[in-house]
Design an enzyme around this catalytic site. Structure first.
Site, PDB file in Angstrom:
ATOM      1  N   GLU A 152      -8.458  -0.459  -5.509  1.00 35.58           N
ATOM      2  CA  GLU A 152      -9.125  -1.145  -4.401  1.00 35.58           C
ATOM      3  C   GLU A 152     -10.586  -0.716  -4.281  1.00 35.58           C
ATOM      4  O   GLU A 152     -10.908   0.468  -4.325  1.00 35.58           O
ATOM      5  CB  GLU A 152      -8.404  -0.858  -3.085  1.00 35.58           C
ATOM      6  CG  GLU A 152      -8.947  -1.693  -1.935  1.00 35.58           C
ATOM      7  CD  GLU A 152      -8.107  -1.583  -0.690  1.00 35.58           C
ATOM      8  OE1 GLU A 152      -7.692  -2.634  -0.170  1.00 35.58           O
ATOM      9  OE2 GLU A 152      -7.873  -0.453  -0.220  1.00 35.58           O
ATOM     10  N   SER A 163     -19.256  -0.242   2.469  1.00 30.63           N
ATOM     11  CA  SER A 163     -20.261  -1.138   3.031  1.00 30.63           C
ATOM     12  C   SER A 163     -21.656  -0.516   3.120  1.00 30.63           C
ATOM     13  O   SER A 163     -22.636  -1.235   3.341  1.00 30.63           O
ATOM     14  CB  SER A 163     -19.830  -1.584   4.436  1.00 30.63           C
ATOM     15  OG  SER A 163     -19.600  -0.447   5.265  1.00 30.63           O
ATOM     16  N   HIS A 201       0.863  -1.188   0.000  1.00 36.79           N
ATOM     17  CA  HIS A 201       0.000   0.000   0.000  1.00 36.79           C
ATOM     18  C   HIS A 201       0.896   1.233   0.000  1.00 36.79           C
ATOM     19  O   HIS A 201       1.242   1.774   1.054  1.00 36.79           O
ATOM     20  CB  HIS A 201      -0.901   0.007   1.240  1.00 36.79           C
ATOM     21  CG  HIS A 201      -1.864  -1.137   1.315  1.00 36.79           C
ATOM     22  ND1 HIS A 201      -3.194  -1.014   0.993  1.00 36.79           N
ATOM     23  CD2 HIS A 201      -1.684  -2.428   1.677  1.00 36.79           C
ATOM     24  CE1 HIS A 201      -3.810  -2.187   1.162  1.00 36.79           C
ATOM     25  NE2 HIS A 201      -2.897  -3.059   1.573  1.00 36.79           N
ATOM     26  N   GLU A 214      -7.590 -12.326   7.257  1.00 35.86           N
ATOM     27  CA  GLU A 214      -6.359 -11.785   7.830  1.00 35.86           C
ATOM     28  C   GLU A 214      -6.354 -11.847   9.342  1.00 35.86           C
ATOM     29  O   GLU A 214      -5.300 -11.971   9.949  1.00 35.86           O
ATOM     30  CB  GLU A 214      -6.181 -10.332   7.371  1.00 35.86           C
ATOM     31  CG  GLU A 214      -4.940  -9.658   7.908  1.00 35.86           C
ATOM     32  CD  GLU A 214      -4.779  -8.231   7.420  1.00 35.86           C
ATOM     33  OE1 GLU A 214      -3.742  -7.612   7.725  1.00 35.86           O
ATOM     34  OE2 GLU A 214      -5.701  -7.726   6.737  1.00 35.86           O
ATOM     35  N   ASP A 231       3.367  -5.861   2.390  1.00 38.84           N
ATOM     36  CA  ASP A 231       2.268  -4.995   2.801  1.00 38.84           C
ATOM     37  C   ASP A 231       2.784  -3.557   2.779  1.00 38.84           C
ATOM     38  O   ASP A 231       3.860  -3.283   2.243  1.00 38.84           O
ATOM     39  CB  ASP A 231       1.704  -5.392   4.163  1.00 38.84           C
ATOM     40  CG  ASP A 231       0.184  -5.290   4.216  1.00 38.84           C
ATOM     41  OD1 ASP A 231      -0.363  -4.380   3.566  1.00 38.84           O
ATOM     42  OD2 ASP A 231      -0.452  -6.105   4.890  1.00 38.84           O
TER      43      ASP A 231
END
Length: 409
Positions: free
Chosen positions: A144, A148, A66, A212, A312
């Site tokens: 990405e 929600s 990222h 994760e 990451d």
């Protein structure tokens, strides 16, 4: 035609072949031959270079990072996934200010110095698209998808379409648009369906954070625990899970996704991932900091996965160097012979990272017909070469991408 050689070539093929006093004969597009340096010297050569007391490997791929979190230098909470995620939400805006581009450029330079030629950039906001498109790196640019709240879905779909369109302007033999699903807990079903439709129609690579944390597992299994409170506190919503683990995996049929982390996947889920032709990416330092856990490597190998290793982002790590990442993994997985593990780790950032990729990039092995992307490392020891490379290398002595030596400050 060009010739570059060294005392050792690690081909990073499946059998981890090594050529002593080897050479790579190449042009700007591909490797023409790999053989003994002395033998290749008889061919027509424009320039040649031999690196004494060195080893050459395929350059590295960091397929999950990222870059947009390149400004983090200690603001976030570690040791507990929920507290870490809370701290990301609270500090996110301060990590994305006007100095972000400078920080991203600095981290790109560091990655190049560490022998990385290709990255999988998980881009949440698109702040990194231009800086990466103009870098020497090969880039899988994962737009990405996250969101929600049902009322936000139309806007998020428009945003995704706009980002994909912007990426298409930069598409080249070095820059490849792709899609990332943030996670099963954070993407509304309607938004997920739209993203997966684009991935299928455009034949784009797909990545997803998956199992994760224990918190994610509890939420998807039972609709309880940390995430129930999380959605209430930050979104004022009495959310319920959009998917079970099984129903989420069903939606990924035919997409050959990269599954990132998978720390808490059981055997049945791993079997399902295998049937999806999924690939597993592990980020050991991130997993340690956020979940006090490591991917059960033996379990992955026993289930037939060639595990890929990545860093990451700096939101959950202290560097984007794969040399640092592999060194940590070398110490952590004590059940393996050190040289055997060192070889598997190197394969996990070369060969395995490019195997059966959707972009058709032939990379990760020093082999005829593959792209001339390779890194040179100083190496005094002539035994346990893979082990000594990981233990003693801080940076690459030289990096070639597309046959051109990369110069960086």
């Amino acid at each position: 035609m060009y010739l570059v050689g060294a005392d050792f070539l690690l081909l990073c093929d499946d059998s981890f072949s090594i050529i002593e006093k080897g050479g790579i004969y190449f042009d700007d597009n591909e490797i023409i031959a790999v053989d003994k340096y002395e033998k290749l010297e008889s061919l027509r050569i424009r320039e040649k270079k031999y690196y004494e007391n060195c080893v050459i490997t395929p350059s590295f791929a960091n397929l999950h990072t990222h870059l947009e979190f390149s400004k983090n230098n200690g603001k976030l909470h570690y040791g507990n996934f929920g507290k870490w995620l809370d701290s990301v939400i609270v500090n996110r805006d301060s990590l994305m200010d006007s100095t972000l581009e400078e920080a991203m450029q600095r981290e790109i330079t560091k990655m190049l110095k560490s022998g990385i030629s290709c990255i999988g950039a998980i881009s949440s906001y698109g702040y990194d698209v231009e800086v990466l498109a103009n870098s020497p790196l090969r880039v899988l640019f994962f737009n990405e998808v996250i969101g929600s709240k049902e009322e936000a879905v139309p806007f998020l779909e428009q945003s995704l379409n706009a980002r994909i369109k912007e990426c298409a302007q930069y598409q080249s033999k070095r820059f490849f648009p792709a899609i990332a699903i943030h996670s099963p807990y954070s993407v509304h079903e309607t938004l997920l369906n739209k993203a997966l439709e684009i991935a299928k129609v455009e034949e784009l690579p797909l990545s997803v954070h998956f199992l994760e944390s224990k918190e994610e597992r509890e939420w998807l299994d039972n609709g309880s625990g940390y995430f129930k409170d999380f959605f209430k506190r930050f979104f004022n919503s009495d959310m319920t899970p959009f998917f079970s683990i099984e129903s989420f995996l069903d939606k990924l049929e035919g997409l050959n996704p990269y599954f990132v982390h998978t720390l808490f996947a059981n055997d049945n889920e791993l079997e399902r991932i295998k049937k999806l032709n999924g690939k597993i990416i592990s980020c050991p330092r991130s997993n340690r900091l956020l979940n006090n856990a490591l991917l059960p490597l033996s379990k992955m190998y026993n289930n037939g996965f060639d595990v890929i290793f990545a860093t990451d982002g700096l939101s959950s790590n202290d560097s984007l160097s794969l040399l640092d990442e592999l060194k940590m993994a070398l110490y952590a997985y004590s059940e393996y012979d050190v040289e055997y593990l060192a070889q598997k780790l190197l394969l996990g950032v070369t060969n395995y990272a490019f195997k059966d990729n959707k972009i058709g990039l032939k990379a990760g092995i020093l082999k005829q017909g593959y792209v001339p992307d390779f890194a040179v490392f100083k190496l005094e020891c002539k035994e346990q070469i893979a082990l000594n490379l990981i233990l003693n290398s801080k940076e690459a002595l030289a990096l070639y991408i597309g046959g051109i030596k990369v110069e960086h400050e």
